[in-house]
Each structure stands twice: as C-alpha cells, then as structure tokens.
Design a protein around this motif. Structure first.
Motif, mmCIF file in Angstrom:
data_model
loop_
_atom_site.group_PDB
_atom_site.id
_atom_site.type_symbol
_atom_site.label_atom_id
_atom_site.label_comp_id
_atom_site.label_asym_id
_atom_site.label_seq_id
_atom_site.Cartn_x
_atom_site.Cartn_y
_atom_site.Cartn_z
ATOM 1 N N MET A 1 0.844 -1.195 0.000
ATOM 2 C CA MET A 1 0.000 0.000 0.000
ATOM 3 C C MET A 1 0.875 1.239 0.000
ATOM 4 O O MET A 1 1.807 1.355 0.800
ATOM 5 C CB MET A 1 -0.921 0.024 1.220
ATOM 6 N N LYS A 2 0.577 2.177 -0.902
ATOM 7 C CA LYS A 2 1.347 3.409 -1.013
ATOM 8 C C LYS A 2 0.626 4.521 -0.250
ATOM 9 O O LYS A 2 -0.491 4.897 -0.581
ATOM 10 C CB LYS A 2 1.512 3.798 -2.477
ATOM 11 N N ILE A 3 1.296 5.037 0.786
ATOM 12 C CA ILE A 3 0.735 6.100 1.624
ATOM 13 C C ILE A 3 1.571 7.359 1.407
ATOM 14 O O ILE A 3 2.784 7.362 1.656
ATOM 15 C CB ILE A 3 0.742 5.709 3.110
ATOM 16 N N VAL A 4 0.941 8.420 0.932
ATOM 17 C CA VAL A 4 1.647 9.645 0.574
ATOM 18 C C VAL A 4 1.313 10.749 1.570
ATOM 19 O O VAL A 4 0.142 11.011 1.850
ATOM 20 C CB VAL A 4 1.274 10.090 -0.865
ATOM 21 N N LEU A 5 2.353 11.398 2.099
ATOM 22 C CA LEU A 5 2.183 12.534 3.001
ATOM 23 C C LEU A 5 2.268 13.817 2.199
ATOM 24 O O LEU A 5 3.248 14.034 1.457
ATOM 25 C CB LEU A 5 3.262 12.549 4.085
ATOM 26 N N VAL A 6 1.259 14.672 2.299
ATOM 27 C CA VAL A 6 1.268 15.967 1.621
ATOM 28 C C VAL A 6 1.001 17.063 2.646
ATOM 29 O O VAL A 6 0.317 16.850 3.651
ATOM 30 C CB VAL A 6 0.224 16.039 0.483
ATOM 31 N N GLY A 7 1.526 18.236 2.381
ATOM 32 C CA GLY A 7 1.331 19.361 3.288
ATOM 33 C C GLY A 7 2.057 20.579 2.786
ATOM 34 O O GLY A 7 2.836 20.513 1.825
ATOM 35 N N LEU A 8 1.806 21.710 3.402
ATOM 36 C CA LEU A 8 2.487 22.925 3.035
ATOM 37 C C LEU A 8 3.918 22.898 3.545
ATOM 38 O O LEU A 8 4.276 22.072 4.384
ATOM 39 C CB LEU A 8 1.752 24.155 3.588
ATOM 40 N N ASP B 1 -5.090 2.203 10.009
ATOM 41 C CA ASP B 1 -6.402 1.607 10.246
ATOM 42 C C ASP B 1 -7.537 2.636 10.199
ATOM 43 O O ASP B 1 -8.670 2.301 9.843
ATOM 44 C CB ASP B 1 -6.417 0.896 11.604
ATOM 45 N N SER B 2 -7.231 3.884 10.579
ATOM 46 C CA SER B 2 -8.305 4.882 10.684
ATOM 47 C C SER B 2 -8.590 5.607 9.386
ATOM 48 O O SER B 2 -9.682 6.168 9.207
ATOM 49 C CB SER B 2 -7.969 5.906 11.768
ATOM 50 N N ALA B 3 -7.644 5.648 8.449
ATOM 51 C CA ALA B 3 -7.852 6.386 7.196
ATOM 52 C C ALA B 3 -9.069 5.857 6.456
ATOM 53 O O ALA B 3 -9.265 4.640 6.334
ATOM 54 C CB ALA B 3 -6.604 6.285 6.325
ATOM 55 N N ARG B 4 -9.912 6.770 5.972
ATOM 56 C CA ARG B 4 -11.116 6.378 5.227
ATOM 57 C C ARG B 4 -11.531 7.512 4.291
ATOM 58 O O ARG B 4 -10.959 8.611 4.319
ATOM 59 C CB ARG B 4 -12.253 6.064 6.193
ATOM 60 N N HIS B 5 -12.551 7.223 3.454
ATOM 61 C CA HIS B 5 -13.078 8.259 2.574
ATOM 62 C C HIS B 5 -13.812 9.312 3.401
ATOM 63 O O HIS B 5 -14.584 8.981 4.310
ATOM 64 C CB HIS B 5 -14.031 7.654 1.540
ATOM 65 N N LEU B 6 -13.572 10.562 3.093
ATOM 66 C CA LEU B 6 -14.201 11.671 3.797
ATOM 67 C C LEU B 6 -15.283 12.293 2.916
ATOM 68 O O LEU B 6 -15.164 12.321 1.684
ATOM 69 C CB LEU B 6 -13.162 12.730 4.177
ATOM 70 N N THR B 7 -16.330 12.788 3.545
ATOM 71 C CA THR B 7 -17.462 13.354 2.806
ATOM 72 C C THR B 7 -17.391 14.878 2.812
ATOM 73 O O THR B 7 -16.714 15.510 3.630
ATOM 74 C CB THR B 7 -18.788 12.910 3.439
ATOM 75 N N ASP B 8 -18.146 15.482 1.878
ATOM 76 C CA ASP B 8 -18.246 16.941 1.833
ATOM 77 C C ASP B 8 -18.805 17.487 3.141
ATOM 78 O O ASP B 8 -18.356 18.532 3.639
ATOM 79 C CB ASP B 8 -19.155 17.382 0.677
ATOM 80 N N GLN C 1 -3.472 5.778 0.002
ATOM 81 C CA GLN C 1 -3.943 6.585 1.129
ATOM 82 C C GLN C 1 -3.243 7.937 1.078
ATOM 83 O O GLN C 1 -2.083 8.033 0.679
ATOM 84 C CB GLN C 1 -3.627 5.929 2.479
ATOM 85 N N LEU C 2 -3.980 8.980 1.483
ATOM 86 C CA LEU C 2 -3.393 10.314 1.590
ATOM 87 C C LEU C 2 -3.384 10.725 3.060
ATOM 88 O O LEU C 2 -4.401 10.597 3.748
ATOM 89 C CB LEU C 2 -4.214 11.343 0.789
ATOM 90 N N TRP C 3 -2.257 11.201 3.520
ATOM 91 C CA TRP C 3 -2.175 11.762 4.858
ATOM 92 C C TRP C 3 -1.915 13.259 4.720
ATOM 93 O O TRP C 3 -0.873 13.664 4.202
ATOM 94 C CB TRP C 3 -1.049 11.107 5.660
ATOM 95 N N LEU C 4 -2.870 14.050 5.152
ATOM 96 C CA LEU C 4 -2.738 15.501 5.089
ATOM 97 C C LEU C 4 -2.052 15.980 6.367
ATOM 98 O O LEU C 4 -2.569 15.767 7.466
ATOM 99 C CB LEU C 4 -4.102 16.173 4.950
#
Length: 539
Positions: free
Chosen positions: A1-8, A151-158, A76-79
């Motif tokens: 699984m590829k987990i990418v960290l993005v941020g300013l 384990d906690s990462a999931r799709h987020l809604t508007d 997965q995206l980690w903001l």
C-alpha cells in the motif's frame, strides 16, 4: 500500500515521518525543513510511506508537478497541517489534492503550540464522528501511531469537511518580532543571517589551521620523503600540485570542517524556526533582484555544497529558479572554495579579508542576477509565521547526516577525479600552456603571472585557489593585499567549477549552463576591474 504525506512547507512532514519510524527513514537528499527537494520513503511490511516536497500557496514550484502526480497514485493520503494554521492549511490541501477520492487521514502537527480550546474542539469532533484525525507533537516519538493511522484512514465526505471547517479552531497569533517591521525587519534579518553563518566559518578556520599544521609536519613531510623514490608520473599523480594525496588532503582538511559546522548551523536555524523568520524578513528585499526570501534556503546551502544547493532549487518558484541558480553559481562559496580562501588569507596574515570578500561575493552576485535576468513577476511569498523553539540534538544530527554523506561519497570522489585529470594535463604540459595563455589576461587586472596556475586550477575545482600558497608562501610575500583580494575574488567568481557546471546542466540544460557561465565571466571581469580601480585610488 502506497501512503503519501502531503502538506504545506514547514508543516513538519519530514520530521514527522522520521519520528514515526526513526530507524527506517532514509538519510538522503536535501530534506531540510521547508525545502524537501527529494522524496523520502519508508517501507514497513506491506506499506510504503512517501514524503513529498512541501506545497507553497500561490506559487508553482519545480517540485509541484511531481507532488501532485505522486499524490494522485496514492492508496492513502495523509494531510499534514499545522495546528497553529489548521483551517487555512486544511482548506488549501482539500483544493489541491484528491482527498475525497482515496482513504484520507489528517495529522495535526505543532499540537504544543495550539490553545487548549482548539485542541479540545478537534478531539471532540474526532471522537464523536470517528474522524481519522491525529494530533501530534513532531518533536516527540510516538510509537504505534503509524498503525493507528493506517487503520483509521477512510473516505471523507463533503459534509464532514464543512463541519470541521466550522469548528472553533483559532489561528495562532502572528509572532511579534522585529523581523516583521517594514524597515528594521530586513536589516535585522540580514544582520542575524551574517552573524549566524559567520560563526561556523570562524570556527572552521581555527580547526583547519591547526589541522593543516599537523598534516604538514606529520603526514605530508613523510609522504613526500617516501614518494621521492617513485617514478615521476606516479609522484605527480599522488603528490604533485594537483595530486590525489597532496591536494586531496588539503582540500579535506579545509573543506570538511566548513561542511560539518555549516550543515549543523543550517540545521539549528531550521529546527529553531529562526531561518523561516529570516527568509520572511528578507523577502521584500530579495524581490528587487528577481528572487524570494525562500530562495535564500538553497543559496545558504551553497556555502556548504553547491551540489546540495542546486538540488534544493527544486523547491524554488519556477520563475525564480534560474535566478537562484545564478546566485549560487556566482556567490555561494562552497566548502572547498571557502576552505581554500581561509587558508590563503590566513597564510598571508590577512584573515580579516574574508569579511569584505564574503560581502563582495553576495553583493556582486545580486547585482549580477539583476543585470542579466529580465524582470519577472514573482509570486507573493506565503509567510511562514513560524515560532522560535529549542532545537533537538537528535534532529540536528538527522539533518546533518545527508549533507556529510553527500560530501564524502559524491563531492570528494568527483574532486579526486578532477585531480587525476589535472595531474595528467600537468604531465603533458597542458596546465603550463593554459597558465601561459591566462597570464596576459590576468595582467589586464594588475595580477602577476604567478596567479595563473591558481586561476586555471580554480576553473576545475575551487580549492585550486590553494595554489596561491605555492612556494611555501613565497607568492603571498610578493603581492600586495589589494592584489591578493583581487586574485582570490577572480579565481572564485570567473566561472563555477566543473562540478557545479555539470550539476547546472543536469538540473536545467547544457545550453543554460553555458549561458550562465558566459554571463558570470563577464560580470566577474567587470567587477574585478571596478575593484582594481577602487583599490588603486584608495591605496
């Protein structure tokens, strides 16, 4: 699984990943705070964690396209957002990345700088909605967090994004500092910058001066005695003016302390938040020269190693990157150059010349980029608004290691290769011929013929300036202080060394490298002529 960290920029992604997996995070690239220019990866079991270069609002960076491409391929995206600027940074990342298309988690850094009410609001929202959010202080080690986030990462809604953006999370007040004053801010930032980075140069001189005396007495003297029985060609290759051992040892003695101490100083200013305050304070002044305050990051890095600095320019704005590279090529005295300069000035008894020399390097390089590069629209720099904090020894060590590694395993081998080439040319009479050609050119600036070997050698490698020490210092006794200053400045700036030029060609193009070199030659010649006239009338 590829987990990418993005941020300013300066959100703490690199430090976070290192803290979460300290034993497996790679020491590579120029992963410095606010200027990650290479990608760091951690592999644990079936998970691949990828650290990406920081995003800068309102600016298109060289690294931006790669960051977006990497994020688009994530499982997965980690903001990563600063708790002190939570709503602002979360909103920005939501607009830039596909946060609703892949499982996402939000990591809030700088928890220790948040007010109690904001922290409680986020915790209540997390617990009531089962929201994939984690508050963390990146200065501390947090075992088990990686698994929890996986384990906690999931799709987020508007709806969830709208709710979290309505939470009473306060933005931290802007730090009150003189750096933000419209007039005194740039003055203070420049003064602090010069003071902070002058210290490692001063200490390095003290260390290298003593080390050189030891090497001369206990190493080279014995080697030269031993080498006297070698065939001439082996003696030249090993112990000649450009020998692998003779010039190699001197280069290491004078360059390594500069690299070590300078990289530590950069790490301390980055980790403490001081460098962000300096870049913010000098942004308005740098814009006059087609640069931003953030471009100071690679320019400063260039005083340790130009190769590292060129890679760090990937975090520059697309429109200002070439200008930044021009300044590095002209004015960022790498460890070899600064070490050789300290040696020559010290041997002549004029060590204080390093002050006007460094000031002239930076002033002329800014004038150079202003003259040769047409005016361009520079995007407004998003102020870091960083807080001063105590740097940790572990993080300083972590940030220093890749610079030292690059110096030992990239810069030094290339330098030794150039030594071999130069020694070969010396045996075939090539260096003598080039020096003969250069002598009349140097005479135009009032420089003696004996400067020619150092001038030619400095084109190959900047510690060729050491050849001004030829004849056990006899040349230094013959020339005036003014001639010494002109000789060192001319050798330093006439062109970038071959290693730097090759790096420019790789980062930009061969055409750009040749253009930058040609413009630099013109500016260097003109500035040395101007200095010669000024010194003639003064002395």
């Amino acid at each position: 699984m590829k987990i990418v960290l993005v941020g300013l920029e300066s959100s703490g992604k690199t430090t976070l990943l290192h803290r979460l997996s300290p034993e497996k995070y790679p020491f590579q690239g120029s992963n410095v705070r606010g200027a990650t220019s290479r990608i760091g990866e951690v592999k644990e079991r079936h998970h691949q964690y990828i650290d990406t270069p920081g995003v800068r609002l309102g600016s298109e960076l060289v690294t931006s396209k790669y960051t977006k491409k990497t994020a688009a391929a994530a499982n997965q995206l980690w903001l990563v957002v600063r708790g002190t600027h939570f709503l602002e940074e979360l909103t920005a990342l939501e607009s830039l990345f596909p946060v609703k298309e892949v499982p996402t988690a939000i990591i809030v850094t700088f928890q220790d700088k948040m007010d109690e009410g904001s922290t409680e609001a986020l915790i209540r929202f997390k617990e009531s909605r089962g929201f994939p959010l984690c508050l963390i202080d990146t200065r501390s080690y947090h075992p088990g967090i990686l698994e929890q986030l996986n384990d906690s990462a999931r799709h987020l809604t508007d709806e969830e994004f709208k709710e979290i953006q309505r939470l009473p999370v306060k933005k931290a007040p802007k730090p009150k500092a003189l750096f933000s004053h419209p007039f005194w801010g740039p003055c203070l930032a420049l003064a602090v910058l010069m003071s902070v980075y002058a210290l490692p140069i001063f200490i390095a001189y003290q260390v290298s001066g003593r080390a050189e005396a030891f090497v001369d007495q206990y190493v080279l003297a014995h080697l030269e005695s031993w080498g006297s029985g070698l065939p001439e060609y082996l003696y030249i290759l090993a112990l000649g003016d450009y020998g692998l051992i003779s010039l190699g040892i001197y280069s290491f003695v004078w360059a390594f302390p500069v690299v070590l101490l300078f990289s530590m100083t950069v790490a301390i200013t980055e980790e403490s938040g001081l460098k962000d305050l300096i870049t913010d304070g000098l942004d308005s002044a740098m814009r006059r020269f087609g640069l931003t305050g953030q471009d100071l990051v690679p320019i400063i890095s260039g005083f340790g190693c130009n190769v590292v600095a060129m890679e760090a320019t990937r975090s520059c704005n697309v429109c200002s990157r070439k200008n930044c590279i021009s300044v590095i090529s002209f004015g960022s005295a790498c460890s070899y150059q600064m070490g050789a300069t300290l040696s020559v000035f010290g041997a002549s008894g004029n060590i204080m010349l390093v002050l006007p020399y460094t000031a002239a390097l930076m002033a002329v390089s800014l004038i150079h980029v202003k003259i040769w590069n047409r005016s361009i629209a520079i995007p407004k720099l998003q102020q870091h608004q960083s807080f001063l904090q105590r740097p940790s020894l572990k993080t300083i060590s972590y940030r220093t290691q890749p610079v030292i590694s690059q110096f030992l395993f990239q810069a030094m081998p290339i330098f030794l290769l150039i030594c071999l080439i130069a020694s070969g040319m010396e045996m075939m009479g090539g260096m003598a011929a080039l020096s003969f050609i250069a002598a009349p050119f140097l005479a135009l600036f009032g420089l003696p013929d004996q400067v020619a070997p150092a001038f030619i050698a400095s084109i190959f490698r900047k510690d060729g300036i050491l050849l001004l020490n030829q004849g056990s210092g006899s040349l230094l006794e013959q020339i005036t202080t003014a001639q010494l200053f002109l000789a060192v400045f001319f050798c330093s700036t006439f062109t970038a060394c071959l290693v730097t030029l090759m790096k420019i060609a790789k980062e930009l193009s061969i055409k750009d490298a040749l253009a930058i070199a040609g413009k630099q030659m013109a500016t260097s010649s003109a500035s040395v002529s101007a200095f010669a006239l000024i010194l003639y009338f003064v002395f």
